[in-house]
Design an enzyme around this catalytic site. Sequence first.
Site, mmCIF file in Angstrom:
data_model
loop_
_atom_site.group_PDB
_atom_site.id
_atom_site.type_symbol
_atom_site.label_atom_id
_atom_site.label_comp_id
_atom_site.label_asym_id
_atom_site.label_seq_id
_atom_site.Cartn_x
_atom_site.Cartn_y
_atom_site.Cartn_z
ATOM 1 N N HIS A 241 46.762 80.736 29.279
ATOM 2 C CA HIS A 241 45.646 81.163 28.409
ATOM 3 C C HIS A 241 44.274 80.791 28.978
ATOM 4 O O HIS A 241 43.249 81.269 28.492
ATOM 5 C CB HIS A 241 45.839 80.660 26.968
ATOM 6 C CG HIS A 241 45.435 79.249 26.727
ATOM 7 N ND1 HIS A 241 46.340 78.210 26.621
ATOM 8 C CD2 HIS A 241 44.215 78.693 26.546
ATOM 9 C CE1 HIS A 241 45.687 77.093 26.387
ATOM 10 N NE2 HIS A 241 44.398 77.351 26.338
ATOM 11 N N ASP A 286 53.140 80.088 28.038
ATOM 12 C CA ASP A 286 51.761 79.749 28.378
ATOM 13 C C ASP A 286 51.741 78.886 29.650
ATOM 14 O O ASP A 286 51.495 77.683 29.605
ATOM 15 C CB ASP A 286 51.127 79.005 27.181
ATOM 16 C CG ASP A 286 49.623 78.854 27.329
ATOM 17 O OD1 ASP A 286 49.061 79.430 28.285
ATOM 18 O OD2 ASP A 286 49.027 78.145 26.491
ATOM 19 N N GLY A 380 39.630 72.178 25.891
ATOM 20 C CA GLY A 380 39.260 71.857 27.276
ATOM 21 C C GLY A 380 40.327 71.014 27.969
ATOM 22 O O GLY A 380 40.263 70.780 29.170
ATOM 23 N N SER A 382 43.433 72.005 27.732
ATOM 24 C CA SER A 382 44.431 73.032 28.042
ATOM 25 C C SER A 382 44.756 73.106 29.512
ATOM 26 O O SER A 382 43.865 72.991 30.359
ATOM 27 C CB SER A 382 43.901 74.401 27.629
ATOM 28 O OG SER A 382 44.082 74.544 26.269
ATOM 29 N N GLY A 383 46.026 73.318 29.800
ATOM 30 C CA GLY A 383 46.453 73.449 31.189
ATOM 31 C C GLY A 383 46.732 72.106 31.839
ATOM 32 O O GLY A 383 47.372 72.036 32.875
HETATM 33 N N1 ARG Z 1 43.816 75.564 23.497
HETATM 34 C C1 ARG Z 1 43.037 74.405 23.754
HETATM 35 C C2 ARG Z 1 42.229 74.582 25.032
HETATM 36 O O1 ARG Z 1 41.986 75.683 25.413
HETATM 37 C C3 ARG Z 1 43.803 73.158 23.803
HETATM 38 C C4 ARG Z 1 44.545 72.930 22.568
HETATM 39 C C5 ARG Z 1 45.237 71.661 22.484
HETATM 40 N N2 ARG Z 1 45.094 71.301 21.132
HETATM 41 C C6 ARG Z 1 45.701 70.294 20.563
HETATM 42 N N3 ARG Z 1 45.411 70.034 19.318
HETATM 43 N N4 ARG Z 1 46.572 69.586 21.212
HETATM 44 O O2 ARG Z 1 41.739 73.660 25.614
#
Ligand code: ARG
Length: 432
Positions: A241, A286, A380, A382-383
């Site tokens: 994503h 993902d 942030g 993510s990944g």
């Molecule tokens: N989708 C989010 C990103 O783009 C990260 C989400 C992780 N969220 C969480 N509550 N663990 O950085």
Amino acid sequence: MEKGQAQWREKIRTPLQNRRESNTKMKLTRYGKISLGVLMMVIAAVVIGLIVYFVAYGKTPFYYHISFKVNNIDYDSKFQKPYSQEYIELNGNIVFLINETFHRSKLRRQYVTSHVVQVSQARGKPVVHTVLKFKSCYKNNTAKFRDRIKTTLHEMLKGDTGSLRIDSSSFKFADIAMPAAENLLHVCCGHRTITPSGNKIAGGMDAQEGEWPWQASLQQNNVHRCGATLISNSWLVTAAHCFIEVSDPKEWNVSFGLLLSDPQIQRGIKDIIIHERYHYPAHDNDIAVVHISSPVLYSSNIRRACLPEATVTFPPNSDAVVTGWGTLKFNGKIPNILQKGLVKIIDNKTCNSETVYGGVITPGMLCAGFLKGRVDACQGDSGGPLVRADSKGIWFLAGIVSWGDECALPNKPGVYTRVTYYRDWIRSKTGL
Ligand code: ARG
């Protein structure tokens, strides 16, 4: 206040007091001369000592690459996995033998370390490649130093090699330059140079340089967007994503090191491979792998994490650590310094319960955090990696930060891409 009183007292000294003081001053001057002389001698001694020290023990590192065949062990494909029992044992035996040899030799003060960096095979027997590191003052007489090391190793092969039957005719010895040697010395996955003491984490907290050496920052034109994990000299794993809006590798770059503002290494990106069954806005599959423009050499602060075998399961309620430069709270600001958070693995059944995510967690996902909330990844992150140490302290990539309902809310733990589920996919794209 006290200082003011002293100043006022000085101003009303009598002439007698002044005379007495000047006598004392003269005496002090004589003592002063003696003490000054002594001080100078001490300083001179320290300086000479330091010069002697640096001439004698000056720290120039030298590296050598040696290899030999071991005749009484059969080659095993597990030697390719640096976290396997087979590899750990073989490395332990070789390093023990080399350590003993140099600790008993005149080179004991110059010998630093050795490490098995590769195991190849010849006629069904393992050929062990080892890097040796020395520190020495032989700055302009390296040939002599090299010969002494070579001789010591030849003697080792002729003497008692313990449980190892080494084929001395297969012995090879070569110089190796520092960056390449350091890369090989740090080739083992899931190891780190620094093990912080007092690892009691409440919320997230600042990480230290070298603590999570596989953590990378994926950046779009030098602006941090996502985390990623180094899994080899030229591959990263991250979340699919991250590339919803921009998937052209030319617009992305990657940085390594503790601080976003002061990266240790930066690279461009050659290729982004997104899971073919990732379809935004669904969270399934993902995962993406990223090929960096030119390999990074491992060093004490940049290393790869281990990829777990597909069959590994991470026990519910066990500890794991999530790291990243994501926001410190939902819609908050991103930090400059890498953050770490200690979380617990939550089984999919609990995570799918009505009060938690009510059935949307699929087998390719893994939940981690606390049902009470408080510690979680955020925007942030993510990944980035969710890692877990095995019983020997080797760190494995268990999850990839994927999604969650806001951040750290009660009953809304972080949801990660389950790396074991995609182990074969990663191999099919990267060969790792
Ligand atoms: N989708 C989010 C990103 O783009 C990260 C989400 C992780 N969220 C969480 N509550 N663990 O950085």
